[in-house]
Design a protein around this motif. Structure first.
Motif: not given
Length: 115
Positions: A51-52, A93-95, A70-72, A101-102
């Motif tokens: 998780s973040k 890091l991309t979520f 976007s979640e970067t 985290l993906t």
């Protein structure tokens, strides 16, 4: 007398052509470090599926968030040693939308120092 004059001229030409590069190494330049310093051990602790909050606990807050929704997260560390080339490490890091985290990419680059 001519020999002394010729020697002085040759010495002056030698100083003019090589003086700048030699003098540059004598002048002190401090090391400049900017951004998030990440140890390889800390980066190795980060795994997909975290998780973040877990990532922020391990690495700290990121230097940049993607401002366009976007979640970067970007962790950037730039190091400029005195008379050496500049190096930069960028951990991206991309979520997903759920905050998991993906993907993770770690890029290192060197750039030539400009005078």
């Amino acid at each position: 007398m001519r020999c002394k004059l010729l020697t002085a001229v040759v010495m002056a030409i030698g100083l003019v052509t090589t003086g700048c590069s030699t003098l540059e190494k004598v002048v002190y330049r401090p090391d400049i470090n900017q951004g998030n310093y990440l140890t390889p051990d800390d980066v190795a602790k980060v795994q997909k599926g975290m998780s973040k909050q877990q990532v922020a606990y391990i690495l700290g807050t990121p230097m940049l968030h993607d401002p366009f929704g976007s979640e970067t997260w970007y962790y950037v560390f730039r190091q400029q040693p005195g008379h050496q080339d500049v190096s930069q490490q960028t951990l991206t890091l991309t979520f997903d939308s759920g905050g998991t985290l993906t993907s993770m990419t770690n890029d290192t680059s060197m750039t030539k120092q400009e005078n």
